[in-house]
Design a protein around this motif. Structure first.
Motif, mmCIF file in Angstrom:
data_model
loop_
_atom_site.group_PDB
_atom_site.id
_atom_site.type_symbol
_atom_site.label_atom_id
_atom_site.label_comp_id
_atom_site.label_asym_id
_atom_site.label_seq_id
_atom_site.Cartn_x
_atom_site.Cartn_y
_atom_site.Cartn_z
ATOM 1 N N GLY A 139 35.137 25.758 42.535
ATOM 2 C CA GLY A 139 34.555 26.719 43.469
ATOM 3 C C GLY A 139 34.902 26.325 44.884
ATOM 4 N N GLY A 140 34.086 26.794 45.834
ATOM 5 C CA GLY A 140 34.274 26.374 47.213
ATOM 6 C C GLY A 140 34.966 27.364 48.112
ATOM 7 N N TYR A 141 35.520 28.430 47.558
ATOM 8 C CA TYR A 141 36.176 29.451 48.361
ATOM 9 C C TYR A 141 35.637 30.818 47.968
ATOM 10 C CZ TYR A 141 39.451 25.779 49.626
ATOM 11 O OH TYR A 141 39.997 24.608 50.092
ATOM 12 N N ASP A 142 35.483 31.693 48.956
ATOM 13 C CA ASP A 142 34.939 33.025 48.679
ATOM 14 C C ASP A 142 35.774 33.767 47.646
ATOM 15 O OD1 ASP A 142 32.920 32.562 50.457
ATOM 16 O OD2 ASP A 142 33.784 33.755 52.093
ATOM 17 N N TRP A 143 37.101 33.611 47.727
ATOM 18 C CA TRP A 143 37.938 34.368 46.804
ATOM 19 C C TRP A 143 37.752 33.914 45.354
ATOM 20 C CZ3 TRP A 143 41.601 32.748 43.341
ATOM 21 C CH2 TRP A 143 42.144 31.463 43.499
ATOM 22 N N MET A 144 37.238 32.700 45.164
ATOM 23 C CA MET A 144 37.060 32.176 43.821
ATOM 24 C C MET A 144 35.734 32.601 43.187
ATOM 25 S SD MET A 144 38.709 28.320 44.019
ATOM 26 C CE MET A 144 38.984 28.310 42.230
ATOM 27 N N GLU A 145 34.913 33.332 43.924
ATOM 28 C CA GLU A 145 33.639 33.776 43.367
ATOM 29 C C GLU A 145 33.827 34.731 42.190
ATOM 30 O OE1 GLU A 145 31.347 35.365 46.554
ATOM 31 O OE2 GLU A 145 31.027 33.403 47.524
ATOM 32 N N SER A 146 34.966 35.388 42.140
ATOM 33 C CA SER A 146 35.249 36.310 41.025
ATOM 34 C C SER A 146 35.947 35.610 39.863
ATOM 35 C CB SER A 146 36.114 37.476 41.513
ATOM 36 O OG SER A 146 37.367 36.998 42.011
ATOM 37 N N VAL A 147 36.182 34.311 40.015
ATOM 38 C CA VAL A 147 36.852 33.527 38.968
ATOM 39 C C VAL A 147 35.812 32.649 38.286
ATOM 40 C CG1 VAL A 147 38.643 31.830 38.463
ATOM 41 C CG2 VAL A 147 38.979 33.496 40.314
ATOM 42 N N GLU A 148 35.741 32.721 36.990
ATOM 43 C CA GLU A 148 34.769 31.916 36.250
ATOM 44 C C GLU A 148 35.155 30.446 36.305
ATOM 45 O OE1 GLU A 148 32.886 31.604 31.727
ATOM 46 O OE2 GLU A 148 34.160 33.294 32.288
ATOM 47 N N ARG A 149 34.163 29.595 36.555
ATOM 48 C CA ARG A 149 34.430 28.153 36.569
ATOM 49 C C ARG A 149 34.973 27.705 35.217
ATOM 50 N NH1 ARG A 149 32.460 24.431 40.363
ATOM 51 N NH2 ARG A 149 31.413 25.403 42.135
ATOM 52 N N GLY A 150 35.996 26.877 35.268
ATOM 53 C CA GLY A 150 36.617 26.410 34.044
ATOM 54 C C GLY A 150 37.724 27.313 33.541
ATOM 55 N N GLU A 151 37.931 28.436 34.205
ATOM 56 C CA GLU A 151 39.016 29.342 33.832
ATOM 57 C C GLU A 151 40.335 28.784 34.353
ATOM 58 O OE1 GLU A 151 40.422 33.945 34.901
ATOM 59 O OE2 GLU A 151 38.349 33.322 35.194
ATOM 60 N N PRO A 152 41.417 28.862 33.590
ATOM 61 C CA PRO A 152 42.696 28.358 34.078
ATOM 62 C C PRO A 152 43.139 29.079 35.349
ATOM 63 C CG PRO A 152 42.797 28.700 31.698
ATOM 64 C CD PRO A 152 41.503 29.304 32.167
ATOM 65 N N LEU A 153 43.657 28.313 36.311
ATOM 66 C CA LEU A 153 44.268 28.922 37.478
ATOM 67 C C LEU A 153 45.607 29.526 37.085
ATOM 68 C CD1 LEU A 153 43.655 26.298 40.332
ATOM 69 C CD2 LEU A 153 42.332 28.357 39.819
ATOM 70 N N THR A 154 45.865 30.721 37.569
ATOM 71 C CA THR A 154 47.101 31.425 37.224
ATOM 72 C C THR A 154 47.841 31.840 38.485
ATOM 73 O OG1 THR A 154 45.922 33.530 37.057
ATOM 74 C CG2 THR A 154 46.200 32.250 35.022
ATOM 75 N N VAL A 155 49.127 32.063 38.346
ATOM 76 C CA VAL A 155 49.979 32.424 39.474
ATOM 77 C C VAL A 155 49.489 33.688 40.164
ATOM 78 C CG1 VAL A 155 52.308 33.166 40.111
ATOM 79 C CG2 VAL A 155 52.007 31.262 38.512
ATOM 80 N N ASP A 156 49.055 34.684 39.366
ATOM 81 C CA ASP A 156 48.680 35.963 39.974
ATOM 82 C C ASP A 156 47.436 35.871 40.850
ATOM 83 O OD1 ASP A 156 46.804 35.671 37.968
ATOM 84 O OD2 ASP A 156 47.333 37.509 36.909
ATOM 85 N N MET A 157 46.645 34.817 40.710
ATOM 86 C CA MET A 157 45.485 34.637 41.592
ATOM 87 C C MET A 157 45.911 34.360 43.030
ATOM 88 S SD MET A 157 43.018 32.228 39.246
ATOM 89 C CE MET A 157 42.380 32.766 37.653
ATOM 90 N N PHE A 158 47.168 33.989 43.217
ATOM 91 C CA PHE A 158 47.674 33.611 44.536
ATOM 92 C C PHE A 158 48.679 34.625 45.081
ATOM 93 C CE2 PHE A 158 46.251 29.865 42.326
ATOM 94 C CZ PHE A 158 45.701 29.033 43.289
ATOM 95 N N ASP A 159 48.687 35.832 44.540
ATOM 96 C CA ASP A 159 49.685 36.819 44.947
ATOM 97 C C ASP A 159 49.670 37.121 46.441
ATOM 98 O OD1 ASP A 159 50.767 37.069 42.446
ATOM 99 O OD2 ASP A 159 49.706 38.927 41.922
ATOM 100 N N ASP A 160 48.526 36.975 47.081
ATOM 101 C CA ASP A 160 48.414 37.299 48.501
ATOM 102 C C ASP A 160 48.573 36.072 49.400
ATOM 103 O OD1 ASP A 160 46.075 36.099 47.651
ATOM 104 O OD2 ASP A 160 44.736 37.386 48.824
ATOM 105 N N TYR A 161 49.229 35.029 48.898
ATOM 106 C CA TYR A 161 49.283 33.768 49.634
ATOM 107 C C TYR A 161 50.012 33.868 50.972
ATOM 108 C CZ TYR A 161 54.182 32.893 48.192
ATOM 109 O OH TYR A 161 55.545 32.962 47.994
ATOM 110 N N GLU A 162 50.919 34.819 51.126
ATOM 111 C CA GLU A 162 51.681 34.920 52.370
ATOM 112 C C GLU A 162 50.884 35.530 53.504
ATOM 113 O OE1 GLU A 162 55.995 35.768 52.114
ATOM 114 O OE2 GLU A 162 55.592 36.220 50.008
#
Length: 287
Positions: A139-162
């Motif tokens: 946790g720790g970031y607002d954008w991660m509030e929609s991600v369940e703890r323990g869920e694998p991090l995936t590439v598409d979660m970072f699509d807006d990184y630029e």
């Protein structure tokens, strides 16, 4: 900071890992550090300690004595995971012990890199522990509030990184996530931070100012990152806290808006400045 941890630790398809364990004499440029995993500093009550060279994100300010170790990234089916070095057995002091080390971009990558701040006591730090090497969301970031703890991090979660930003520092310099790595069925996984950034892509390709990185550091970063992703063990080397990239508005007053900031004593780390460093890895318990 959790109790029972030592507060003062002793001092894109582009990449290809060179599979297989390599001895210290095999790697020019880091020969002196490869004996790190097993040497005379290892006590009879533990294994795998000693003087260790590693690649870190640089400590640039504050009391931290060194940077935090980089974890090579692997991407499989869109999921992000960290490479755990290959395991073998050696004889040391009349006993058989296991070590985990592997050549990554011409550098000896070793499990000893993570043997500090009490992490050496984790079952996940044992070379042969069966553990999940996927980065599991924290946790720790607002954008991660929609991600369940323990869920694998995936590439598409970072699509807006630029363009991603959260009001701390500059926007578009990198999108971070907190995670757990090497989560065993029982015991603790290791705290990790992951970012995706165009700066990481430039580092990996040796572009611009990154062309001046030392050859071994640049080749390691080229092999240890992928598609702009970079990861490191998120344990401050000063007081064993868990710092963060763009997760504390107070970091800006210490020049840490675009750095990894440790709120404990204002240590700063630059994830876009990889360096070779050295420390004394603490022996892990005998298996």
């Amino acid at each position: 900071m959790p109790e029972n941890e030592d507060k003062y630790p002793t001092q894109s398809g582009r990449r290809r890992f060179v599979k297989g364990v390599v001895g210290s004499a095999a790697l020019s440029g880091v020969a002196a550090g490869t004996a790190a995993t097993v040497n005379s500093a290892t006590s009879s009550g533990g294994a795998g300690g000693g003087t260790t060279q590693f690649i870190a994100i640089e400590n640039t300010a504050g009391p931290a004595p060194r940077g935090m170790p980089v974890i090579p990234i692997e991407i499989d089916g869109g999921e992000l995971s960290g490479l755990w070095p290959e395991v073998r057995e050696i004889q040391e002091g009349g006993r058989t012990i296991q070590i985990a080390e592997q050549d990554v971009g011409g550098v000896t990558y070793s499990s000893a890199w993570f043997q500090y701040c009490g992490v050496q006591q984790y079952s996940s730090a044992q070379p042969s522990t069966e553990a999940n090497n996927t980065f599991l969301a924290g946790g720790g970031y607002d954008w991660m509030e929609s991600v369940e703890r323990g869920e694998p991090l995936t590439v598409d979660m970072f699509d807006d990184y630029e363009e991603w930003g959260n009001g701390i520092g500059r926007e578009g310099i990198g999108k971070p996530a907190s995670a757990t790595w090497r989560q065993p069925e029982e015991g603790r996984g290791m705290p990790v931070q992951v970012i995706r950034s165009v700066e990481v892509e430039k580092m990996a390709n040796g572009e611009g100012r990154y062309a001046s990185l030392p050859g071994d550091v640049r080749s390691f970063i080229s092999a240890a990152t992928q598609d702009g992703f970079l990861a490191w063990l998120n344990k401050c080397t000063h007081f064993c806290c868990t710092p963060g990239f763009k997760n504390d508005p107070g970091s800006e007053q210490y020049g840490g808006g675009d750095r990894v900031y440790c709120q404990c004593h204002q240590s700063l780390y630059n994830p876009f400045s990889p360096v070779r460093a050295q420390f004394v890895a603490l022996p892990r318990p005998l298996e």
